[in-house]
Design a protein around this motif. Structure first.
Motif, PDB file in Angstrom:
ATOM      1  N   UNK A 234       0.856  -1.182   0.000  1.00  0.00           N
ATOM      2  CA  UNK A 234       0.000   0.000   0.000  1.00  0.00           C
ATOM      3  C   UNK A 234       0.896   1.238   0.000  1.00  0.00           C
ATOM      4  N   UNK A 235       0.494   2.245  -0.728  1.00  0.00           N
ATOM      5  CA  UNK A 235       1.326   3.417  -0.959  1.00  0.00           C
ATOM      6  C   UNK A 235       1.695   4.104   0.354  1.00  0.00           C
ATOM      7  N   UNK A 236       2.980   4.464   0.468  1.00  0.00           N
ATOM      8  CA  UNK A 236       3.468   5.252   1.589  1.00  0.00           C
ATOM      9  C   UNK A 236       3.936   6.603   1.048  1.00  0.00           C
ATOM     10  N   UNK A 237       3.663   7.710   1.746  1.00  0.00           N
ATOM     11  CA  UNK A 237       4.103   9.025   1.269  1.00  0.00           C
ATOM     12  C   UNK A 237       5.621   9.086   1.103  1.00  0.00           C
ATOM     13  N   UNK A 238       6.078   9.709   0.020  1.00  0.00           N
ATOM     14  CA  UNK A 238       7.511   9.789  -0.237  1.00  0.00           C
ATOM     15  C   UNK A 238       8.234  10.614   0.820  1.00  0.00           C
ATOM     16  N   UNK A 239       7.523  11.564   1.421  1.00  0.00           N
ATOM     17  CA  UNK A 239       8.148  12.433   2.426  1.00  0.00           C
ATOM     18  C   UNK A 239       8.164  11.809   3.810  1.00  0.00           C
ATOM     19  N   UNK A 240       7.583  10.634   3.937  1.00  0.00           N
ATOM     20  CA  UNK A 240       7.467  10.017   5.253  1.00  0.00           C
ATOM     21  C   UNK A 240       8.803   9.413   5.691  1.00  0.00           C
ATOM     22  N   UNK A 241       9.043   9.456   6.993  1.00  0.00           N
ATOM     23  CA  UNK A 241      10.230   8.831   7.565  1.00  0.00           C
ATOM     24  C   UNK A 241       9.814   7.478   8.136  1.00  0.00           C
ATOM     25  N   UNK A 242      10.082   6.436   7.382  1.00  0.00           N
ATOM     26  CA  UNK A 242       9.762   5.090   7.833  1.00  0.00           C
ATOM     27  C   UNK A 242      10.857   4.156   7.345  1.00  0.00           C
ATOM     28  N   UNK A 243      10.871   2.949   7.873  1.00  0.00           N
ATOM     29  CA  UNK A 243      11.923   2.011   7.533  1.00  0.00           C
ATOM     30  C   UNK A 243      11.327   0.747   6.941  1.00  0.00           C
ATOM     31  N   UNK A 244      11.957   0.226   5.910  1.00  0.00           N
ATOM     32  CA  UNK A 244      11.550  -1.063   5.354  1.00  0.00           C
ATOM     33  C   UNK A 244      12.473  -2.187   5.827  1.00  0.00           C
ATOM     34  N   UNK A 245      13.357  -1.889   6.781  1.00  0.00           N
ATOM     35  CA  UNK A 245      14.208  -2.909   7.392  1.00  0.00           C
ATOM     36  C   UNK A 245      13.694  -3.317   8.765  1.00  0.00           C
ATOM     37  N   UNK A 246      12.599  -2.725   9.177  1.00  0.00           N
ATOM     38  CA  UNK A 246      11.993  -3.053  10.465  1.00  0.00           C
ATOM     39  C   UNK A 246      10.572  -2.552  10.473  1.00  0.00           C
ATOM     40  N   UNK A 247      10.001  -2.404  11.640  1.00  0.00           N
ATOM     41  CA  UNK A 247       8.654  -1.880  11.758  1.00  0.00           C
ATOM     42  C   UNK A 247       8.462  -1.305  13.151  1.00  0.00           C
ATOM     43  N   UNK A 248       7.597  -0.293  13.233  1.00  0.00           N
ATOM     44  CA  UNK A 248       7.326   0.342  14.520  1.00  0.00           C
ATOM     45  C   UNK A 248       6.293  -0.461  15.310  1.00  0.00           C
ATOM     46  N   UNK A 249       6.466  -1.744  15.345  1.00  0.00           N
ATOM     47  CA  UNK A 249       5.651  -2.635  16.186  1.00  0.00           C
ATOM     48  C   UNK A 249       6.461  -3.894  16.441  1.00  0.00           C
ATOM     49  N   UNK A 250       6.884  -4.066  17.655  1.00  0.00           N
ATOM     50  CA  UNK A 250       7.703  -5.235  17.995  1.00  0.00           C
ATOM     51  C   UNK A 250       6.923  -6.526  17.809  1.00  0.00           C
ATOM     52  N   UNK A 251       5.615  -6.485  18.061  1.00  0.00           N
ATOM     53  CA  UNK A 251       4.803  -7.694  17.900  1.00  0.00           C
ATOM     54  C   UNK A 251       4.774  -8.166  16.447  1.00  0.00           C
ATOM     55  N   UNK A 252       4.896  -7.232  15.499  1.00  0.00           N
ATOM     56  CA  UNK A 252       4.907  -7.605  14.086  1.00  0.00           C
ATOM     57  C   UNK A 252       6.311  -7.922  13.591  1.00  0.00           C
ATOM     58  N   UNK A 253       7.335  -7.394  14.260  1.00  0.00           N
ATOM     59  CA  UNK A 253       8.703  -7.594  13.780  1.00  0.00           C
ATOM     60  C   UNK A 253       9.115  -9.066  13.839  1.00  0.00           C
ATOM     61  N   UNK A 254       8.788  -9.726  14.936  1.00  0.00           N
ATOM     62  CA  UNK A 254       9.247 -11.111  15.103  1.00  0.00           C
ATOM     63  C   UNK A 254       8.703 -12.041  14.019  1.00  0.00           C
ATOM     64  N   UNK A 255       7.387 -12.042  13.719  1.00  0.00           N
ATOM     65  CA  UNK A 255       6.938 -12.877  12.594  1.00  0.00           C
ATOM     66  C   UNK A 255       7.376 -12.330  11.236  1.00  0.00           C
ATOM     67  N   UNK A 256       7.624 -11.001  11.129  1.00  0.00           N
ATOM     68  CA  UNK A 256       8.086 -10.439   9.860  1.00  0.00           C
ATOM     69  C   UNK A 256       9.455 -10.971   9.489  1.00  0.00           C
TER      70      UNK A 256
END
Length: 381
Positions: A234-256
């Motif tokens: 799903x589209x993410x804004x180009x100006x957004x500060x986010x990471x595709x090497x992790x996620x801002x949810x530890x509960x999702x990181x482990x299964x990811x």
């Protein structure tokens, strides 16, 4: 669980190397990869009864140093990054939060040996309050409030009245600190909790979730390999500060990153930590055990709350987690006289207030088999 963690993420890294056709160290080696050997180092260095109490104090001393560091940045630094908070590390926000809760628990402490520590924390309370509020770490604001609420149930009944007044005093100090410093910025940041669409960083973190969940659903068994960016469905804004090497949810990181083995590792590790913390507090015999036991429970509460929106697997948190897990281990050895709680029945121990051992698995299987064999003989007869 730490052994399973090591091999799960080592296998994930190997898969990433195969996909990229190169062997390279990745940024995520600085994340949860560190926990197994950090714990090995800390648990080997701190092993005695004196080390047990010192480990708990080390966390407080480190947070005190960080509070003065943040206060100096607030008064003397003009860097643009400070508008996002005088401390920006998840490790620092977590340590400041659990120190606020530790101070609150010490106010309910009735022993003598920790009084100098309580006196020290009360003296530096203004600095701690300033640094914590000006950190703008909303996740740990919420975690601190949840811990204060949980303590109304976890505290002994005779101390809940005092706890109410202490909580009121701490909240009052926090409000005064906000009005005396930067109320507009604090209110703007806090608005992201209830109205994330009006606050950029909170909104971006919520927008990560659908993408990460889709990546988990498309790679359910072993997850997306370490070092490979997750796919943006799903589209993410180009100006957004986010990471595709992790996620801002530890509960999702482990299964990811670890798939099903990673999720099992996280649940297993948290289960063992909760079992240790709750049994340590249930079997307490001294006021010092009350403080360390209650504080250990609130550390886990704060951690679990922060896992919803925080990178509680990265950002130098692995060293803090290694210290906390080692402190839990030494506290368990002091309270129960055991190095492991594997054979301890959790529910019966909590109910009876003493160590209750469960029947070994092989003996249970033998009893089940012989019982079925006896039933078969009786039915034939």
């Amino acid at each position: 669980p730490l052994v399973l963690l090591f091999f799960t993420f080592l296998f994930s890294w190997w898969r990433g190397c195969m996909m990229k056709q190169e062997v390279a160290f990745v940024l995520e080696f600085h994340d949860i990869f560190e926990l197994p050997y950090m714990f090995l180092i800390i648990s080997s260095a701190f092993r005695t009864e004196e080390d047990r109490e010192m480990l708990w104090k080390i966390i407080l001393y480190a947070a005190i140093a960080k509070a003065f560091d943040g206060a100096s940045l607030y008064f003397f630094s003009h860097a643009a990054t400070t508008r996002w908070g005088v401390v920006q590390s998840w490790r620092d926000g977590y340590m400041l939060g659990i120190t606020v809760i530790g101070t609150l628990i010490l106010l309910n402490y009735r022993g003598t040996s920790l009084r100098p520590l309580r006196r020290l924390l009360l003296w530096i309370a203004p600095v701690l309050s300033l640094c914590f509020m000006m950190s703008f770490r909303r996740t740990f604001f919420v975690g601190t409030f949840v811990c204060m609420t949980v303590m109304f149930f976890s505290m002994p009944s005779g101390r809940r009245g005092r706890h109410f007044w202490f909580v009121s005093a701490i909240l009052g100090v926090a409000v005064l600190t906000v009005f005396a410093t930067n109320p507009i910025e604090v209110v703007t940041r806090l608005s992201g909790i209830t109205s994330p669409q009006n606050e950029g960083s909170a909104y971006i973190r919520l927008m990560e979730w659908p993408n990460v969940i889709q990546n988990i659903l498309h790679h359910p068994l072993f997850g997306v390999p370490v070092g490979i960016p997750w796919k943006t469905y799903y589209r993410m804004p180009l100006s957004a500060v986010y990471t595709t090497l992790g996620t801002h949810s530890t509960y999702l990181y482990w299964p990811l990153r670890g798939g099903i083995p990673g999720l099992i590792t996280f649940i297993w590790l948290m289960s063992k930590a909760w079992k240790s913390a709750l049994i340590n507090y249930r079997l307490r015999t001294t006021e010092e055990d009350f403080f360390f036991g209650q504080w250990g429970i609130q550390m886990l509460v704060m951690y679990q709350v922060a896992c919803f929106f925080g990178l509680m697997y990265a950002d130098m948190l692995t060293g803090v987690l290694a210290v906390i897990l080692t402190a839990f281990q030494l506290q368990t050895r002091k309270v129960t006289g055991r190095a492991s709680l594997r054979e301890v029945a959790f529910l019966q121990t909590m109910r009876q207030g003493k160590l209750v051992y469960r029947e070994p698995l092989l003996r249970k299987l033998y009893a089940l088999v012989t019982k079925r064999g006896l039933r078969a003989q009786l039915s034939q007869t």
